[in-house]
Write a protein that holds these residues in place. Structure first.
Motif, PDB file in Angstrom:
ATOM      1  N   ASP A  50      45.093  43.647 -45.813  1.00  0.00           N
ATOM      2  CA  ASP A  50      45.247  42.215 -45.535  1.00  0.00           C
ATOM      3  C   ASP A  50      43.869  41.566 -45.675  1.00  0.00           C
ATOM      4  OD1 ASP A  50      43.879  42.671 -43.140  1.00  0.00           O
ATOM      5  OD2 ASP A  50      45.707  42.717 -41.921  1.00  0.00           O
ATOM      6  N   ASP A  51      43.749  40.319 -45.211  1.00  0.00           N
ATOM      7  CA  ASP A  51      42.472  39.610 -45.395  1.00  0.00           C
ATOM      8  C   ASP A  51      41.330  40.264 -44.621  1.00  0.00           C
ATOM      9  OD1 ASP A  51      43.731  37.814 -46.987  1.00  0.00           O
ATOM     10  OD2 ASP A  51      43.858  36.231 -45.461  1.00  0.00           O
ATOM     11  N   ASN A  52      41.682  41.006 -43.583  1.00  0.00           N
ATOM     12  CA  ASN A  52      40.653  41.522 -42.671  1.00  0.00           C
ATOM     13  C   ASN A  52      40.296  42.984 -42.863  1.00  0.00           C
ATOM     14  OD1 ASN A  52      40.540  39.044 -41.065  1.00  0.00           O
ATOM     15  ND2 ASN A  52      42.636  39.593 -40.516  1.00  0.00           N
ATOM     16  N   SER A 102      29.738  45.478 -41.800  1.00  0.00           N
ATOM     17  CA  SER A 102      28.918  45.884 -40.653  1.00  0.00           C
ATOM     18  C   SER A 102      28.744  47.387 -40.741  1.00  0.00           C
ATOM     19  CB  SER A 102      29.521  45.459 -39.313  1.00  0.00           C
ATOM     20  OG  SER A 102      30.576  46.299 -38.945  1.00  0.00           O
ATOM     21  N   ARG A 103      27.643  47.846 -40.221  1.00  0.00           N
ATOM     22  CA  ARG A 103      27.282  49.257 -40.326  1.00  0.00           C
ATOM     23  C   ARG A 103      28.137  50.109 -39.398  1.00  0.00           C
ATOM     24  NH1 ARG A 103      22.620  52.325 -41.837  1.00  0.00           N
ATOM     25  NH2 ARG A 103      22.161  53.833 -40.213  1.00  0.00           N
ATOM     26  N   ASN A 104      28.345  49.606 -38.203  1.00  0.00           N
ATOM     27  CA  ASN A 104      29.143  50.323 -37.193  1.00  0.00           C
ATOM     28  C   ASN A 104      29.388  49.368 -36.018  1.00  0.00           C
ATOM     29  OD1 ASN A 104      26.676  50.468 -35.747  1.00  0.00           O
ATOM     30  ND2 ASN A 104      26.156  52.392 -36.795  1.00  0.00           N
ATOM     31  N   LEU A 105      29.738  49.917 -34.858  1.00  0.00           N
ATOM     32  CA  LEU A 105      30.066  49.064 -33.707  1.00  0.00           C
ATOM     33  C   LEU A 105      28.910  48.181 -33.282  1.00  0.00           C
ATOM     34  CD1 LEU A 105      31.935  50.988 -30.847  1.00  0.00           C
ATOM     35  CD2 LEU A 105      32.772  49.112 -32.265  1.00  0.00           C
ATOM     36  N   PRO A 127      32.532  40.814 -32.696  1.00  0.00           N
ATOM     37  CA  PRO A 127      33.650  41.053 -31.781  1.00  0.00           C
ATOM     38  C   PRO A 127      34.964  40.445 -32.282  1.00  0.00           C
ATOM     39  CG  PRO A 127      31.707  40.443 -30.528  1.00  0.00           C
ATOM     40  CD  PRO A 127      31.356  40.258 -31.985  1.00  0.00           C
ATOM     41  N   ALA A 128      34.865  39.353 -33.036  1.00  0.00           N
ATOM     42  CA  ALA A 128      36.087  38.737 -33.569  1.00  0.00           C
ATOM     43  C   ALA A 128      36.770  39.673 -34.570  1.00  0.00           C
ATOM     44  CB  ALA A 128      35.757  37.406 -34.232  1.00  0.00           C
ATOM     45  N   VAL A 129      35.983  40.434 -35.314  1.00  0.00           N
ATOM     46  CA  VAL A 129      36.536  41.416 -36.262  1.00  0.00           C
ATOM     47  C   VAL A 129      37.228  42.534 -35.481  1.00  0.00           C
ATOM     48  CG1 VAL A 129      35.917  43.187 -37.960  1.00  0.00           C
ATOM     49  CG2 VAL A 129      34.896  40.896 -38.096  1.00  0.00           C
ATOM     50  N   LEU A 130      36.589  43.000 -34.440  1.00  0.00           N
ATOM     51  CA  LEU A 130      37.184  44.077 -33.622  1.00  0.00           C
ATOM     52  C   LEU A 130      38.492  43.609 -33.004  1.00  0.00           C
ATOM     53  CD1 LEU A 130      33.961  45.369 -31.818  1.00  0.00           C
ATOM     54  CD2 LEU A 130      35.039  46.251 -33.902  1.00  0.00           C
ATOM     55  N   ALA A 131      38.543  42.363 -32.590  1.00  0.00           N
ATOM     56  CA  ALA A 131      39.745  41.829 -31.943  1.00  0.00           C
ATOM     57  C   ALA A 131      40.939  41.833 -32.897  1.00  0.00           C
ATOM     58  CB  ALA A 131      39.480  40.421 -31.434  1.00  0.00           C
ATOM     59  N   LEU A 148      45.820  46.231 -35.509  1.00  0.00           N
ATOM     60  CA  LEU A 148      46.169  46.959 -36.739  1.00  0.00           C
ATOM     61  C   LEU A 148      46.055  48.466 -36.509  1.00  0.00           C
ATOM     62  CD1 LEU A 148      46.809  47.157 -39.767  1.00  0.00           C
ATOM     63  CD2 LEU A 148      44.367  46.775 -40.226  1.00  0.00           C
ATOM     64  N   LEU A 149      45.013  48.860 -35.813  1.00  0.00           N
ATOM     65  CA  LEU A 149      44.825  50.281 -35.473  1.00  0.00           C
ATOM     66  C   LEU A 149      46.034  50.801 -34.688  1.00  0.00           C
ATOM     67  CD1 LEU A 149      42.801  52.687 -35.286  1.00  0.00           C
ATOM     68  CD2 LEU A 149      41.795  51.544 -33.325  1.00  0.00           C
TER      69      LEU A 149
END
Ligand code: 5GP
Length: 144
Positions: free
Chosen positions: A27-29, A52-55, A60-64, A69-70
């Motif tokens: 998807d877009d993300n 991004s390299r890692n956490l 945080p918006a990407v992680l949200a 999805l995970l």
């Protein structure tokens, strides 16, 4: 000073379509594709598209957006591979076990009493990866 993002890492190349992968979902993300050196049949990677390299440097918006999805991919993987459970893994920096320096999450089907193959053990056959990607796509499509 923390290490910076390298736009020539292997997952960045896969995201740009410069290197092939066995795609499960996009998807877009995020892009979801099979790990070429699976630690268990059905080992799949969720790769956010944002660089991004890692956490440590992730938005945080990407992680949200990635965590729901995970959850879907883990649910689909458990069903697709008739697993007893699923391990979600995510490594940060070499000392943390990371080998590809673009943020990603591992989803690995697990079976009672069966240990994982070692990390980065050896390449799986392309036909096996293609068949497992198809199983995952079908299980994803069947989710509510
Ligand atoms: P890390 O240790 O960085 O969390 O895991 C990187 C993962 O990427 C490993 O499980 C490894 O098998 C997988 N991997 C490395 N190179 C490639 C590749 O070119 N294509 C795919 N699909 N997976 C890769």
């Amino acid at each position: 000073m923390s290490a910076s993002y390298d736009a020539d890492n292997i997952f960045a190349k896969i995201l740009r379509g410069e290197i092939p992968c066995h795609r499960v979902y996009e998807d877009d993300n995020a892009l979801v594709f099979m790990d070429v050196m699976p630690q268990s049949a059905g080992h799949v990677l969720i790769v956010p598209k944002a660089p991004s390299r890692n956490l440590f440097d992730a938005d945080p918006a990407v992680l949200a957006v990635v965590i729901p999805l995970l959850q879907r991919i883990a649910t689909a993987a458990k069903r697709a591979f008739d697993a007893d459970g699923v391990s979600v893994m995510q490594f940060n920096e070499a000392a943390g076990g990371q080998t590809v320096f673009h943020l990603h999450f591992h989803v690995i089907p697990r079976y009672e009493g069966t240990p994982l193959h070692s990390h980065g053990r050896g390449m799986e056959e392309p036909e096996v990866l293609a068949a497992n990607a198809e199983k995952l796509r079908s299980a994803l499509a069947a989710l509510n």
